[in-house]
Scaffold this motif. Structure first.
Motif, PDB file in Angstrom:
ATOM      1  N   THR A  21       0.369   8.991  -2.140  1.00  0.00           N
ATOM      2  CA  THR A  21       0.626   9.630  -3.272  1.00  0.00           C
ATOM      3  C   THR A  21      -0.731  10.322  -3.954  1.00  0.00           C
ATOM      4  O   THR A  21      -0.861  11.521  -4.145  1.00  0.00           O
ATOM      5  CB  THR A  21       1.383   8.653  -4.424  1.00  0.00           C
ATOM      6  N   TYR A  74      10.987   5.868   3.047  1.00  0.00           N
ATOM      7  CA  TYR A  74       9.812   5.336   3.276  1.00  0.00           C
ATOM      8  C   TYR A  74      10.030   4.733   4.808  1.00  0.00           C
ATOM      9  O   TYR A  74      10.880   4.339   5.077  1.00  0.00           O
ATOM     10  CB  TYR A  74       8.881   4.650   2.377  1.00  0.00           C
ATOM     11  N   ILE A 134       2.066   3.291  -0.310  1.00  0.00           N
ATOM     12  CA  ILE A 134       2.382   4.074  -1.485  1.00  0.00           C
ATOM     13  C   ILE A 134       1.381   4.940  -2.206  1.00  0.00           C
ATOM     14  O   ILE A 134       1.406   6.220  -2.575  1.00  0.00           O
ATOM     15  CB  ILE A 134       3.605   3.687  -2.393  1.00  0.00           C
ATOM     16  N   GLN A 171       3.323   6.728   5.243  1.00  0.00           N
ATOM     17  CA  GLN A 171       4.865   5.981   5.069  1.00  0.00           C
ATOM     18  C   GLN A 171       5.662   6.790   4.187  1.00  0.00           C
ATOM     19  O   GLN A 171       6.843   6.760   4.381  1.00  0.00           O
ATOM     20  CB  GLN A 171       4.406   4.602   3.977  1.00  0.00           C
ATOM     21  N   ASN A 172       5.253   7.790   3.208  1.00  0.00           N
ATOM     22  CA  ASN A 172       6.400   8.190   2.363  1.00  0.00           C
ATOM     23  C   ASN A 172       6.651   9.717   2.926  1.00  0.00           C
ATOM     24  O   ASN A 172       5.928  10.382   3.262  1.00  0.00           O
ATOM     25  CB  ASN A 172       5.950   8.440   0.865  1.00  0.00           C
ATOM     26  N   PRO A 195       8.663  -1.446   1.058  1.00  0.00           N
ATOM     27  CA  PRO A 195       7.508  -0.444   1.029  1.00  0.00           C
ATOM     28  C   PRO A 195       6.331  -0.992   1.152  1.00  0.00           C
ATOM     29  O   PRO A 195       6.087  -1.866  -0.107  1.00  0.00           O
ATOM     30  CB  PRO A 195       7.802   0.492   0.165  1.00  0.00           C
TER      31      PRO A 195
END
Length: 121
Positions: free
Chosen positions: A59, A21, A55, A87-88, A50
């Motif tokens: 997601t 991340y 996150i 971020q991911n 993170p």
């Protein structure tokens, strides 16, 4: 979160590192997300990495966008979801017929001597 003196050394040493991340608070999209987060939740977006809210957002957005694009065929097209995370890095693969998905993507962060950060994945 990287301490200021460590980050300075990373730039000086032209450092490369890998991570699952990376949230760049100077990115214009990230600034907009932080602004909206503060508006919605009346507090600053956590900067510690993170960032759990980021996150969750990445997601959920990935899954909802995939379902919107592919409907019932989402699982068969999971690699094709048009998605730009905050971020991911995402590369979900099913681990078994009975389990869920695991993210296999890794990114490389390059702290350049010019004080710029380049993220590749």
């Amino acid at each position: 979160q990287i301490a200021v003196d460590e980050k300075s050394a990373f730039y000086t040493l032209n450092t490369h590192m890998y991570t699952r991340y990376w949230f760049n608070p100077n990115n214009s999209d990230a600034k907009q997300l932080a602004y909206k987060y503060k508006y919605w939740f009346k507090e600053d977006l956590p900067t510690r990495m993170p960032s759990v809210p980021t996150i969750g957002f990445d997601t959920a957005y990935y899954i909802l966008k995939g379902i919107n694009q592919y409907g019932d065929a989402f699982e068969q097209n999971i690699q094709s979801v048009d998605f730009k995370p905050y971020q991911n890095f995402t590369d979900f693969k099913r681990v078994s017929n009975w389990g869920g998905f695991v993210n296999h993507k890794v990114g490389f962060v390059h702290f350049m001597t010019s004080k710029k950060v380049n993220v590749e994945f």
